[in-house]
Design an enzyme around this catalytic site. Structure first.
Site, PDB file in Angstrom:
ATOM      1  N   ASN A 187      -3.453  -9.858   6.823  1.00 20.51           N
ATOM      2  CA  ASN A 187      -3.072  -8.594   7.467  1.00 20.51           C
ATOM      3  C   ASN A 187      -4.187  -7.884   8.234  1.00 20.51           C
ATOM      4  OD1 ASN A 187      -0.582  -9.069   6.436  1.00 20.51           O
ATOM      5  ND2 ASN A 187      -0.516  -7.313   5.064  1.00 20.51           N
ATOM      6  N   GLY A 190       8.897  -7.540  -1.091  1.00 23.52           N
ATOM      7  CA  GLY A 190       8.252  -6.269  -0.816  1.00 23.52           C
ATOM      8  C   GLY A 190       9.221  -5.116  -0.844  1.00 23.52           C
ATOM      9  N   HIS A 248      -7.329  -9.952  -1.020  1.00 20.90           N
ATOM     10  CA  HIS A 248      -6.492  -9.734   0.164  1.00 20.90           C
ATOM     11  C   HIS A 248      -7.208 -10.336   1.372  1.00 20.90           C
ATOM     12  CE1 HIS A 248      -3.600  -8.258   2.845  1.00 20.90           C
ATOM     13  NE2 HIS A 248      -3.517  -6.991   2.492  1.00 20.90           N
ATOM     14  N   ASN A 300      -2.744  -5.530  12.788  1.00 16.03           N
ATOM     15  CA  ASN A 300      -4.047  -4.868  12.893  1.00 16.03           C
ATOM     16  C   ASN A 300      -4.916  -5.476  13.993  1.00 16.03           C
ATOM     17  OD1 ASN A 300      -3.970  -2.663  11.087  1.00 16.03           O
ATOM     18  ND2 ASN A 300      -4.276  -4.014   9.332  1.00 16.03           N
ATOM     19  N   GLN A 347      -4.570  -6.399  -6.573  1.00 18.92           N
ATOM     20  CA  GLN A 347      -4.986  -6.901  -5.259  1.00 18.92           C
ATOM     21  C   GLN A 347      -6.225  -6.146  -4.792  1.00 18.92           C
ATOM     22  OE1 GLN A 347      -3.402  -6.034  -1.275  1.00 18.92           O
ATOM     23  NE2 GLN A 347      -2.673  -8.151  -1.243  1.00 18.92           N
ATOM     24  N   ARG A 405      -4.619 -14.125  -1.028  1.00 17.38           N
ATOM     25  CA  ARG A 405      -3.495 -14.045  -0.096  1.00 17.38           C
ATOM     26  C   ARG A 405      -3.994 -14.280   1.319  1.00 17.38           C
ATOM     27  NH1 ARG A 405       0.692  -9.099   1.535  1.00 17.38           N
ATOM     28  NH2 ARG A 405       2.580 -10.268   1.077  1.00 17.38           N
ATOM     29  N   THR A 452       0.838  -1.195   0.000  1.00 16.59           N
ATOM     30  CA  THR A 452       0.000   0.000   0.000  1.00 16.59           C
ATOM     31  C   THR A 452       0.877   1.251   0.000  1.00 16.59           C
ATOM     32  OG1 THR A 452      -1.816  -1.115   1.117  1.00 16.59           O
ATOM     33  CG2 THR A 452      -1.738   1.277   1.313  1.00 16.59           C
TER      34      THR A 452
END
Length: 359
Positions: free
Chosen positions: A178, A316, A175, A235, A99, A227, A25
Site C-alpha cells: 500500500n 476488510g 506491512h 499512495n 500489523q 503483507r 487503519t
C-alpha cells in the site's frame, strides 16, 4: 466452501477457521500516548470469531506515524493498552497479529513531535493530500534515510515486534504493501538510491528482507508474517507489472526460506490473478489472500480456498460491518452494508454498533 470453516495451523498458532480480518487503519487511538481505548478492546473482541485478526496499522516508532490518532507499539504505555485488547480477544477464543506499519513518506510534520518530518527511501514526495487535525494538507517531500538510519529503522521494527509479544499478540505482520515505507523501498519510483538499499531490483528488496529477518530473530519465524501488494498504485506508487513480477517472485523465494507464519498477498486487480498464482507456487507456506473483487469481498471469495489459490482469505470492509462475519458467511448472509465513512473521524461512531446476526 467447507474448507473455509475448517481449522488451520500457522506454525503453532491454531486458527479455528480460514477467515481472517484484514488490517484496516481506523484513526481511533484516543488514549494517552496514542493508545487504544476501551472501544478498541470491544471492537476487536467482537470480531474474535475470525480465524485470525490482523490489527490496524501500528507504528513501530514515533516518526513512523502517517495518520492522526493511529496507535503505536514503541512505549510501555502502548504495550499495556494493547494487552487489554489481546486479553479480550483471547478470552473470546480468537487469535490476533499486530500489523507493524511505518508510513514513511505518507505523513505530515503536523502529526509528529519535536520537529520531526516524514522519512522515506528517497526524497520523493507523493502526490495528494493527507487528512490532519488541521484539515487536509499536501504531502511533503520526505527526508531520505541515511544508511545508518535505515538500519536503525529495521531495529525499530524488531523492537516493536518484541513489544507486540509482550503485549500478548500471537505474532506480527510487517506491512510491506500500500505504498508505505517497506513498499517505498521496493518500488522503483520511490527508491532512487544507489547504495546497498537501492539501485537494482535485488537491492530494492533488501530492506523488506532485512526487516523481516530482524523480526524473525527477535520473536521467531513462527510468529512473523509480511503483507505485500505487487503492482499496487496506492499512495502514488508506480510499479509496472513487467518489473514487479520478477522482483516479487525473487522476494517471495527469499521469504519462503524464512519459514514464516504466513505470507499475506493483497491482490490489486483481477488482471493480477496470474501473478498471485505464480507467487503461490513460489511460496510453500501458508498464503493469506486479500482478493481483488468488485465491491467488498463477499462469500464467493471462499472458493479461492477450495480451489487452492489461498489457504486463508482476508476480509476488510465486510468485517467492519459484520463483527460476526464467519457465522454470516456460513449461513449465506444476511450482511450489513459497510459504511466506509466510519473508517476515519467521527469519534467512536460506527466502531462497535453494527447489529449482530439474529438467532
Amino acid at each position: 466452501m467447507t474448507i473455509a470453516f475448517e481449522p488451520i495451523d500457522l506454525r503453532g498458532t491454531p486458527l479455528a477457521n480460514r477467515i481472517a480480518m484484514a488490517p484496516m487503519t481506523r484513526s481511533r487511538a484516543f488514549g494517552p500516548g496514542l493508545t487504544p481505548t476501551e472501544s478498541t478492546v470491544e471492537y476487536y473482541a467482537q470480531r474474535a470469531s475470525a480465524g485470525l485478526i490482523i490489527t490496524e496499522g501500528i507504528q513501530p516508532s514515533v516518526v513512523g506515524q502517517g495518520y492522526p490518532d493511529t496507535p503505536g507499539l514503541h512505549s510501555g504505555e502502548q504495550v499495556a493498552a494493547w494487552r487489554r485488547v489481546t486479553d479480550a480477544v483471547h478470552a473470546a477464543g480468537g487469535r490476533i497479529f499486530a500489523q507493524l506499519m511505518h508510513a514513511g513518506r505518507i505523513g505530515h510534520p503536523s502529526l509528529l513531535p519535536d520537529g520531526l518530518v516524514p522519512v522515506g527511501a528517497s526524497a520523493v514526495a507523493a502526490a495528494g493530500q493527507l487528512f490532519t487535525h488541521e484539515g487536509p494538507k499536501d504531502l511533503v517531500t520526505p527526508r531520505e534515510l541515511t544508511a545508518d538510519e535505515v538500519r536503525a529503522t529495521i531495529a525499530d521494527f524488531a523492537a516493536a515486534a518484541r513489544n507486540a509479544i509482550e503485549a500478548g499478540f500471537d505474532g506480527v505482520e510487517l506491512h510491506g504493501a500500500n505504498g508505505y515505507l517497506i513498499h517505498q523501498f521496493l518500488a522503483p519510483n520511490t527508491n532512487l538510491r544507489e547504495d546497498e538499499w537501492g539501485g537494482s531490483a535485488e537491492a530494492r528488496t533488501r530492506f523488506a528482507l532485512e526487516a523481516t529477518r530482524a523480526v524473525v530473530a527477535a520473536i521467531g519465524a513462527e510468529r512473523t508474517a509480511i503483507r505485500i501488494s505487487p503492482a499496487n498504485p496506492y499512495n502514488d506508487i508506480a510499479e509496472p507489472l513487467e518489473e514487479a513480477e520478477p522482483a516479487y517472485l525473487a522476494l517471495v523465494r527469499e521469504l519462503d526460506a524464512l519459514d514464516l507464519a504466513y505470507l499475506h498477498v493483497l491482490e490489486c486487480g483481477p488482471e493480477l490473478r496470474e501473478l498471485t498464482l505464480a507467487l503461490r507456487k513460489e511460496y510453500s507456506g501458508t498464503v493469506v489472500l486479500n482478493a481483488a473483487t468488485e465491491g467488498p469481498t463477499g462469500p464467493g471469495a471462499l472458493d479461492l480456498i477450495e480451489d487452492g489459490v489461498a489457504d486463508v482469505v482476508s476480509y476488510g470492509a465486510l468485517f467492519l460491518a459484520n463483527p460476526d462475519l464467519p457465522a454470516r458467511l456460513k449461513a449465506g448472509g444476511p450482511f450489513n452494508t459497510p459504511d466506509t465513512a466510519t473508517f476515519f473521524g467521527g469519534g467512536d461512531k460506527g466502531y462497535t454498533d453494527y447489529p449482530a446476526l439474529a438467532g
